[in-house]
Design a protein around this motif. Structure first.
Motif, short mmCIF file in Angstrom:
data_model
loop_
_atom_site.label_atom_id
_atom_site.label_comp_id
_atom_site.label_asym_id
_atom_site.label_seq_id
_atom_site.Cartn_x
_atom_site.Cartn_y
_atom_site.Cartn_z
N GLN A 71 0.83 -1.20 0.00
CA GLN A 71 0.00 0.00 0.00
C GLN A 71 0.87 1.25 0.00
OE1 GLN A 71 -3.41 0.30 -0.38
NE2 GLN A 71 -3.04 -1.82 -0.98
N GLN A 72 2.01 1.18 0.65
CA GLN A 72 2.93 2.31 0.66
C GLN A 72 3.47 2.56 -0.76
OE1 GLN A 72 6.19 1.86 3.38
NE2 GLN A 72 6.92 3.95 3.07
N ALA A 73 3.73 1.51 -1.51
CA ALA A 73 4.19 1.65 -2.89
C ALA A 73 3.10 2.30 -3.75
CB ALA A 73 4.59 0.29 -3.46
N ASP A 74 1.85 1.94 -3.52
CA ASP A 74 0.74 2.58 -4.24
C ASP A 74 0.62 4.05 -3.89
OD1 ASP A 74 0.02 0.23 -5.56
OD2 ASP A 74 -1.44 -0.35 -4.03
N ARG A 75 0.75 4.36 -2.60
CA ARG A 75 0.69 5.77 -2.16
C ARG A 75 1.83 6.59 -2.75
NH1 ARG A 75 0.52 3.79 2.89
NH2 ARG A 75 -1.47 2.83 3.26
N GLN A 76 3.02 5.98 -2.81
CA GLN A 76 4.18 6.66 -3.38
C GLN A 76 3.93 6.99 -4.86
OE1 GLN A 76 6.82 7.84 -1.92
NE2 GLN A 76 8.03 8.38 -3.72
N ALA A 77 3.35 6.06 -5.60
CA ALA A 77 3.03 6.30 -7.01
C ALA A 77 1.99 7.41 -7.15
CB ALA A 77 2.54 5.01 -7.67
N ALA A 78 1.02 7.45 -6.26
CA ALA A 78 0.01 8.51 -6.30
C ALA A 78 0.63 9.87 -5.96
CB ALA A 78 -1.13 8.19 -5.34
N ASP A 79 1.53 9.89 -4.97
CA ASP A 79 2.19 11.14 -4.60
C ASP A 79 3.05 11.68 -5.74
OD1 ASP A 79 0.99 10.96 -2.14
OD2 ASP A 79 2.77 10.20 -1.11
N LEU A 95 5.90 1.41 -23.77
CA LEU A 95 5.34 1.89 -22.51
C LEU A 95 5.72 3.35 -22.35
CD1 LEU A 95 4.35 0.40 -19.53
CD2 LEU A 95 6.44 1.58 -18.97
N THR A 96 4.74 4.19 -22.07
CA THR A 96 5.00 5.60 -21.81
C THR A 96 4.68 5.87 -20.35
OG1 THR A 96 4.35 6.14 -24.07
CG2 THR A 96 4.43 7.95 -22.50
N LEU A 97 5.67 6.34 -19.62
CA LEU A 97 5.52 6.63 -18.19
C LEU A 97 5.36 8.13 -18.01
CD1 LEU A 97 5.57 5.51 -15.27
CD2 LEU A 97 8.03 5.94 -15.28
N SER A 98 4.25 8.53 -17.45
CA SER A 98 3.99 9.93 -17.15
C SER A 98 4.29 10.16 -15.68
CB SER A 98 2.52 10.26 -17.46
OG SER A 98 2.21 11.54 -16.98
N ALA A 99 5.35 10.95 -15.43
CA ALA A 99 5.80 11.18 -14.06
C ALA A 99 5.96 12.67 -13.82
CB ALA A 99 7.11 10.45 -13.82
N GLU A 100 4.92 13.29 -13.28
CA GLU A 100 4.95 14.74 -13.08
C GLU A 100 5.94 15.17 -12.00
OE1 GLU A 100 1.01 16.21 -12.37
OE2 GLU A 100 0.20 15.13 -14.10
N LYS A 101 6.05 14.40 -10.93
CA LYS A 101 6.88 14.82 -9.80
C LYS A 101 8.10 13.93 -9.58
CE LYS A 101 3.21 17.01 -7.16
NZ LYS A 101 2.55 17.09 -5.85
N MET A 102 8.51 13.21 -10.61
CA MET A 102 9.67 12.33 -10.46
C MET A 102 10.81 12.93 -11.29
SD MET A 102 10.02 8.30 -11.27
CE MET A 102 9.76 7.55 -9.69
N PRO A 103 11.87 13.44 -10.62
CA PRO A 103 12.94 14.10 -11.37
C PRO A 103 13.78 13.13 -12.21
CG PRO A 103 13.46 14.02 -9.03
CD PRO A 103 12.08 13.48 -9.19
N VAL A 104 14.02 11.93 -11.70
CA VAL A 104 14.86 10.96 -12.40
C VAL A 104 14.05 9.69 -12.64
CG1 VAL A 104 16.97 9.61 -12.32
CG2 VAL A 104 16.93 11.89 -11.30
N LEU A 105 13.90 9.34 -13.89
CA LEU A 105 13.16 8.13 -14.23
C LEU A 105 14.08 6.92 -14.18
CD1 LEU A 105 11.05 9.40 -17.24
CD2 LEU A 105 10.29 9.03 -14.91
N PRO A 106 13.58 5.78 -13.75
CA PRO A 106 14.42 4.58 -13.71
C PRO A 106 14.77 4.10 -15.13
CG PRO A 106 12.17 4.07 -13.07
CD PRO A 106 12.24 5.54 -13.24
N GLU A 107 15.90 3.44 -15.25
CA GLU A 107 16.33 2.92 -16.55
C GLU A 107 15.60 1.62 -16.91
OE1 GLU A 107 18.36 4.35 -18.85
OE2 GLU A 107 18.25 6.08 -17.51
N VAL A 108 15.17 0.87 -15.88
CA VAL A 108 14.52 -0.41 -16.10
C VAL A 108 13.21 -0.44 -15.32
CG1 VAL A 108 14.71 -2.90 -15.74
CG2 VAL A 108 16.70 -1.60 -16.47
N LEU A 109 12.15 -0.92 -15.97
CA LEU A 109 10.87 -1.14 -15.31
C LEU A 109 10.47 -2.60 -15.50
CD1 LEU A 109 8.83 2.02 -16.36
CD2 LEU A 109 9.85 1.55 -14.14
N LEU A 110 9.82 -3.16 -14.49
CA LEU A 110 9.38 -4.55 -14.54
C LEU A 110 7.85 -4.58 -14.62
CD1 LEU A 110 11.70 -5.98 -11.76
CD2 LEU A 110 12.07 -6.00 -14.22
N LEU A 111 7.35 -5.34 -15.57
CA LEU A 111 5.91 -5.49 -15.76
C LEU A 111 5.55 -6.94 -15.47
CD1 LEU A 111 3.34 -3.95 -16.93
CD2 LEU A 111 3.77 -5.30 -18.97
#
Length: 177
Positions: A71-79, A95-111
């Protein structure tokens, strides 16, 4: 109903026979009902053994304890105002990641793709960053169904979830309960 009977002189005579009332045969009910119950029970056992329930995870207790962390991971994504759009194009997925408040995007994402009823076809797909907010992955053939989807970075600091119908685009977002 009629019944053919023979008399002493050899002549055949037709007599009316009465229909059988099954309720007046208690011995039949005493044998038939338990026999049907045994057959139904054996059928149930066969179905339970042959088609076991794979939806229950083996480590359900640990998962129950980890509920707050999830749940904390979900809240972090919402924040962070995270959203993702998944677009499969044959074997190449974008995959297009929309991150308004994330300054550095990760290089790898797991789906993680989870089948609703068959754990043996679940898959994990690794997306690598191409440019900006775009990620790509090559995916082998999948079972045509409605999948549960979860997207997260390698450190599991946040997660996005959703449902995806094979062949269609999917919108992923935080799910806060």
């Amino acid at each position: 109903m009629s019944k053919l009977q023979t008399q002493e002189n050899g002549a055949a005579v037709m007599q009316d026979a009465q229909p059988v009332n099954w309720l007046k045969l208690p011995w039949l009910l005493l044998w038939l009902l338990p026999a049907l119950a045994v057959v139904a029970g054996l059928t149930t056992v066969y179905i339970a053994v042959r088609y076991g329930d794979s939806m229950v995870k083996d480590d359900y207790y640990k998962q129950g304890l980890a509920y707050n962390v999830q749940q904390q991971a979900d809240r972090q994504a919402a924040d962070l105002h995270l959203r993702a759009m998944l677009v499969p194009v044959n074997s190449q997925w974008l995959l297009t990641l929309s991150a308004e408040k994330m300054p550095v995007l990760p290089e790898v994402l797991l789906l993680q793709l989870s089948h609703p009823t068959d754990k043996s076809v679940d898959q994990q797909i690794t997306f690598t960053r191409q440019s900006g907010q775009q990620y790509a992955a090559t995916v082998s053939a999948l079972v045509e169904t409605n999948w549960y989807v979860q997207l997260h970075p390698e450190d599991d600091s946040w997660r996005l979830r959703g449902r995806w119908q094979s062949g269609a685009a999917a919108q992923l977002q935080p799910e806060i309960l």
